[in-house]
Design a protein around this motif. Structure first.
Motif, PDB file in Angstrom:
ATOM      1  N   GLU A  57       4.382   8.194  -0.784  1.00  0.00           N
ATOM      2  CA  GLU A  57       5.661   7.510  -0.628  1.00  0.00           C
ATOM      3  C   GLU A  57       6.565   7.726  -1.844  1.00  0.00           C
ATOM      4  N   SER A  70       5.794   8.628   9.073  1.00  0.00           N
ATOM      5  CA  SER A  70       4.759   7.666   9.419  1.00  0.00           C
ATOM      6  C   SER A  70       3.382   8.303   9.346  1.00  0.00           C
ATOM      7  N   LYS A  71       2.398   7.513   8.861  1.00  0.00           N
ATOM      8  CA  LYS A  71       1.017   8.000   8.816  1.00  0.00           C
ATOM      9  C   LYS A  71       0.211   7.501  10.002  1.00  0.00           C
ATOM     10  N   ASP A 110       7.747   1.608   2.983  1.00  0.00           N
ATOM     11  CA  ASP A 110       8.856   2.424   3.481  1.00  0.00           C
ATOM     12  C   ASP A 110      10.115   1.639   3.832  1.00  0.00           C
ATOM     13  N   GLN A 115      10.526  -0.532   6.049  1.00  0.00           N
ATOM     14  CA  GLN A 115      10.667  -0.910   7.452  1.00  0.00           C
ATOM     15  C   GLN A 115      10.683  -2.431   7.568  1.00  0.00           C
ATOM     16  N   ASP A 129      -3.016   4.725  -2.517  1.00  0.00           N
ATOM     17  CA  ASP A 129      -4.196   5.009  -1.710  1.00  0.00           C
ATOM     18  C   ASP A 129      -4.464   6.508  -1.667  1.00  0.00           C
ATOM     19  N   PRO A 146       0.843  -1.193   0.000  1.00  0.00           N
ATOM     20  CA  PRO A 146       0.000   0.000   0.000  1.00  0.00           C
ATOM     21  C   PRO A 146       0.881   1.246   0.000  1.00  0.00           C
TER      22      PRO A 146
HETATM   23  N1  UDP Z   1      -0.704   3.710   3.998  1.00  0.00           N
HETATM   24  C1  UDP Z   1      -1.799   3.639   3.132  1.00  0.00           C
HETATM   25  N2  UDP Z   1      -2.916   4.392   3.389  1.00  0.00           N
HETATM   26  C2  UDP Z   1      -3.004   5.208   4.482  1.00  0.00           C
HETATM   27  C3  UDP Z   1      -1.901   5.269   5.352  1.00  0.00           C
HETATM   28  C4  UDP Z   1      -0.769   4.507   5.093  1.00  0.00           C
HETATM   29  O1  UDP Z   1      -1.760   2.901   2.151  1.00  0.00           O
HETATM   30  O2  UDP Z   1      -4.026   5.870   4.643  1.00  0.00           O
HETATM   31  C5  UDP Z   1       0.503   2.883   3.727  1.00  0.00           C
HETATM   32  C6  UDP Z   1       1.830   3.613   3.782  1.00  0.00           C
HETATM   33  O3  UDP Z   1       2.167   4.186   2.544  1.00  0.00           O
HETATM   34  C7  UDP Z   1       2.789   2.494   4.156  1.00  0.00           C
HETATM   35  C8  UDP Z   1       1.927   1.598   5.022  1.00  0.00           C
HETATM   36  O4  UDP Z   1       0.578   1.926   4.743  1.00  0.00           O
HETATM   37  O5  UDP Z   1       3.230   1.746   3.034  1.00  0.00           O
HETATM   38  C9  UDP Z   1       2.222   1.770   6.502  1.00  0.00           C
HETATM   39  O6  UDP Z   1       2.193   3.125   6.840  1.00  0.00           O
HETATM   40  P1  UDP Z   1       3.321   3.807   7.719  1.00  0.00           P
HETATM   41  O7  UDP Z   1       4.661   3.310   7.310  1.00  0.00           O
HETATM   42  O8  UDP Z   1       3.107   5.280   7.676  1.00  0.00           O
HETATM   43  O9  UDP Z   1       2.931   3.261   9.146  1.00  0.00           O
HETATM   44  P2  UDP Z   1       3.912   2.737  10.298  1.00  0.00           P
HETATM   45  O10 UDP Z   1       4.862   1.770   9.640  1.00  0.00           O
HETATM   46  O11 UDP Z   1       4.600   3.944  10.806  1.00  0.00           O
HETATM   47  O12 UDP Z   1       2.998   2.089  11.265  1.00  0.00           O
END
Ligand code: UDP
Ligand code: MG
Length: 325
Positions: free
Chosen positions: A16, A207-208, A98, A100, A45, A12
């Protein structure tokens, strides 16, 4: 169109643009080194940056990169669902954009899958570059979920996982809007196993899901879709309060009839008791509301997502195009 790849990697994407080229580079390096056929499905998204253009470009360079662009932001769970709807592989790997979740872990997952496991989920040994607040609330959340739901959601596990085709198909047949994948996957059953990995810091961007505004609805969705405990709490609390106040009524009657003639001074007590009960009732109503709202969402039966553009897919039905899965 070439024949079906063995492995689909679903990612997703929300704002990015900075990480996508690097993601593509690392995924292809890893996947080509183990000689599997693969496709990388990037689900945009509703990004506000140039993610869509970058996806189109990557698809131009490498036709194993495919893309779906939503008409707006539908949220992480729905983006993943769309990816699963479009994946052709015999196994699907879910990963963050990302980096991670390092692509270098994919081969290990694929080995386990070849050994016969249907779900191979990544378990975080450590998490770099996360705030203590996020680590603390995450821990609290998983312990709570563990206590109040029937399904075993493995601890310290995110969405990074490999799923066999039959698990993917099972999940695609779950029509619910309220999609808490971390719960749905264990719910499916079959043979599941975790492998440990080091969760890296984000490659770029931010981060989102860092704030309370994103985490709270996420937690509520998780709880309501797998547990009735909050609803039952109203019952338990109601019984407890009824019993206690029943006893209190008895006590008052006894004191009135047989006690010394001190009138019970009750104004303050009455007010407190009434307000307390009012509060409890409002909370219970609120809890019912959380469930009711979700039931309403399900009943409306709107499509899960709307697709704006696709790259690398022949015209095909999907739940985005109105067809219900
Ligand atoms: N993402 C998405 N829609 C959203 C928010 C996030 O598709 O509304 C995606 C984002 O691009 C990433 C993944 O979900 O690939 C996880 O998001 P993020 O890395 O910000 O979250 P974290 O790893 O900090 O929990
Ligand atoms: Mg991330």
């Amino acid at each position: 169109m070439s024949k079906k790849p063995t492995i689909s990697i679903v990612v997703p994407v929300y704002n990015e643009e900075l990480v996508l080229p690097e993601l593509h580079r690392r995924v292809s390096a890893v996947m080509d080194s183990i000689g599997e056929t693969w496709e990388l499905i990037l689900v945009n998204d509703g990004s506000r940056d140039r993610s869509a253009e970058v996806i189109a470009q990557l698809h131009e360079q490498d036709e194993r990169v495919k893309g779906i662009s939503f008409s707006r932001n539908f949220g992480f769970q729905i983006a993943v669902t769309a990816g699963l709807d479009h994946a052709l592989g015999q196994a699907v790997i879910l990963s963050d954009a990302d980096l991670q979740d390092p692509p270098e872990v994919f081969p290990e997952m694929i080995i386990k899958w070849r050994e016969g496991y249907d779900v191979v989920y990544g378990q975080r040994k450590s998490r770099r570059g996360e705030t203590w607040f996020k680590l603390f609330t995450a821990k609290l959340f998983y312990r709570l979920i563990y206590r109040i739901t029937d399904i075993d959601i493995p601890l310290d596990t995110g969405d990074f996982r490999l799923m066999d085709r039959r698990v993917v198909d099972a999940i695609r047949h779950m029509p619910e809007r309220n999609r808490f994948l971390r719960g749905l996957v264990p719910w499916v059953g079959y043979k599941q196993i975790g492998i440990e990995y080091e969760r890296q810091a984000r490659f770029a961007g931010e981060s989102k899901f860092g704030g309370v505004r994103q985490m709270l609805p996420f937690a509520l969705d998780a709880i309501t879709s797998f547990s009735y405990v909050p609803l039952q709490m109203a019952t338990y609390l109601g019984f407890t309060i009824a019993v206690i106040s029943g006893l209190a009524i008895l006590a008052v009657v006894v004191i009135r009839l047989f006690g010394p003639h001190t009138p019970l001074e009750g104004q303050g007590t009455t007010l407190v008791a009434v307000l307390f009960l009012g509060g409890v009732q409002l909370i219970s109503l609120g809890i019912i509301g959380e469930y009711l709202g979700r039931i309403y969402d399900e009943v409306k039966g709107r499509p899960l997502y709307l697709v704006d553009q696709r790259w690398g897919f022949e015209e095909q039905g999907s739940r985005g195009a109105g067809e219900q899965g």
